[in-house]
Motif scaffolding. Structure first.
Motif, PDB file in Angstrom:
ATOM      1  N   ALA A 278     -28.772 -34.460 -14.227  1.00  0.00           N
ATOM      2  CA  ALA A 278     -27.894 -33.336 -14.563  1.00  0.00           C
ATOM      3  C   ALA A 278     -28.212 -32.784 -15.946  1.00  0.00           C
TER       4      ALA A 278
ATOM      5  N   ASN B  49     -20.905 -31.059 -13.050  1.00  0.00           N
ATOM      6  CA  ASN B  49     -21.552 -32.271 -12.549  1.00  0.00           C
ATOM      7  C   ASN B  49     -21.467 -33.395 -13.577  1.00  0.00           C
TER       8      ASN B  49
ATOM      9  N   GLN C  84     -23.833 -27.483 -13.690  1.00  0.00           N
ATOM     10  CA  GLN C  84     -24.263 -28.793 -14.179  1.00  0.00           C
ATOM     11  C   GLN C  84     -23.263 -29.389 -15.167  1.00  0.00           C
TER      12      GLN C  84
ATOM     13  N   THR D 195     -17.970 -34.794 -13.726  1.00  0.00           N
ATOM     14  CA  THR D 195     -17.681 -35.701 -12.609  1.00  0.00           C
ATOM     15  C   THR D 195     -18.296 -37.069 -12.851  1.00  0.00           C
TER      16      THR D 195
ATOM     17  N   ASN E 269     -28.063 -40.139 -12.221  1.00  0.00           N
ATOM     18  CA  ASN E 269     -27.507 -38.824 -11.941  1.00  0.00           C
ATOM     19  C   ASN E 269     -27.209 -38.056 -13.227  1.00  0.00           C
TER      20      ASN E 269
ATOM     21  N   LYS F  51     -18.725 -37.232  -6.087  1.00  0.00           N
ATOM     22  CA  LYS F  51     -20.032 -36.591  -6.204  1.00  0.00           C
ATOM     23  C   LYS F  51     -19.842 -35.082  -6.123  1.00  0.00           C
ATOM     24  N   THR F  52     -20.506 -34.366  -7.035  1.00  0.00           N
ATOM     25  CA  THR F  52     -20.419 -32.908  -7.052  1.00  0.00           C
ATOM     26  C   THR F  52     -21.448 -32.320  -6.097  1.00  0.00           C
TER      27      THR F  52
ATOM     28  N   MET G 192     -16.239 -31.422  -4.394  1.00  0.00           N
ATOM     29  CA  MET G 192     -16.407 -32.750  -4.993  1.00  0.00           C
ATOM     30  C   MET G 192     -15.944 -33.769  -3.954  1.00  0.00           C
TER      31      MET G 192
ATOM     32  N   VAL H 256     -20.419 -24.746  -7.896  1.00  0.00           N
ATOM     33  CA  VAL H 256     -19.898 -25.970  -7.295  1.00  0.00           C
ATOM     34  C   VAL H 256     -19.192 -25.611  -5.994  1.00  0.00           C
TER      35      VAL H 256
END
Length: 272
Positions: free
Chosen positions: A246, A18, A15, A21, A242, A38-39, A76, A73
């Motif tokens: 997150a 995330n 996260q 990003t 988002n 986008k992750t 991306m 992850v």
């Protein structure tokens, strides 16, 4: 409980990436031609606690008992949805309507691709040459630099919707320079490799760059709009949602670590 600690820690790390990003998307909300990212996540390996046949009394089970070991992850991905067109007073500002990319010649000789059409005239080896703000040359459909002939005022240079380069005489007539700004497409743009700024390079995943002006290539040709720039495709409202999601996921994982820590503490005090 130790497994819970590591699983929750992996979730916090995922996260954090995330949030990084999302922050990068918001930081580039006004960057011309920027593609939002986008992750994507994936689950880590599962540990089998019981197989399908190891019950207490040896009976057959339809499913095993497995527990996950966290998340990480996986990739991306960039969104290549078109951004809004913004009017510009610069005659060397170009926006693409369609799936095309400009071809840019880097200092290492490699060709990069971008949707950022904020170009300028610079003094090249052959005269005034169309280039990016970083000084990289813009390529025509043949892979050559775009040069203004001596005696032609750069302010009179005009580009048609098909990318043909020319200039206008004082009478308003268009004179072609027999060059066309190159536009390329990819079968899988998401597979492009991101390099500095808003530049991409082709990879095996993206496939080879397809020249829109090559005969026999079945592509829907893009159109150029002079005196316009394509803004980033970052949607601020979506990014804020988002970001909240997150942040809450990060908090939940931290709560899991706290709960596992309290359980370990209670177990350590049992003998007392």
């Amino acid at each position: 409980m130790m497994r819970a600690l590591w699983s929750a820690a992996s979730g916090m790390l995922a996260q954090q990436t995330n949030v990084d990003t999302i922050a990068n998307n918001l930081a580039n909300v006004n960057t011309t031609g920027y593609r939002s990212e986008k992750t994507e996540f994936k689950s880590l390996l599962y540990q089998t606690l019981q197989t399908r046949t190891t019950t207490a009394n040896g009976d057959q089970k339809p499913i095993p008992a497995q527990v996950g070991l966290g998340a990480r992850v996986s990739s991306m991905t960039s969104s290549f949805k078109e951004g809004e067109l913004i009017a510009s007073e610069s005659n060397t500002a170009f926006a693409i309507e369609g799936d095309g990319f400009f071809g840019i010649q880097g200092v290492d000789g490699e060709i990069s691709y971008t949707r950022n059409g904020d170009f300028f005239w610079t003094n090249g080896t052959d005269g005034l040459t169309l280039a990016t703000a970083e000084g990289y040359y813009v390529l025509d459909q043949e892979g050559n630099t775009i040069v203004v002939p001596e005696g032609v005022d750069a302010n009179t240079v005009s580009i048609t919707s098909s990318g043909e380069v020319g200039y206008k005489t004082p009478e308003g007539n268009f004179v072609s320079l027999n060059q066309t700004i190159g536009l390329w497409q990819f079968n899988n743009p998401a597979g492009l490799e991101k390099v500095a700024g808003t530049y991409f390079r082709e990879t095996a995943a993206s496939g080879n760059a397809l020249n829109e002006n090559t005969a026999g290539v079945n592509l829907i040709k893009s159109k150029l709009r002079q005196n316009y720039l394509e803004s980033s495709n970052v949607q601020v409202a979506d990014e804020m949602v988002n970001l909240i999601v997150a942040q809450r996921a990060y908090e939940l994982n931290s709560k899991a670590i706290q709960a596992a820590d309290e359980m370990l503490g209670q177990a350590n005090q049992l003998k007392r």
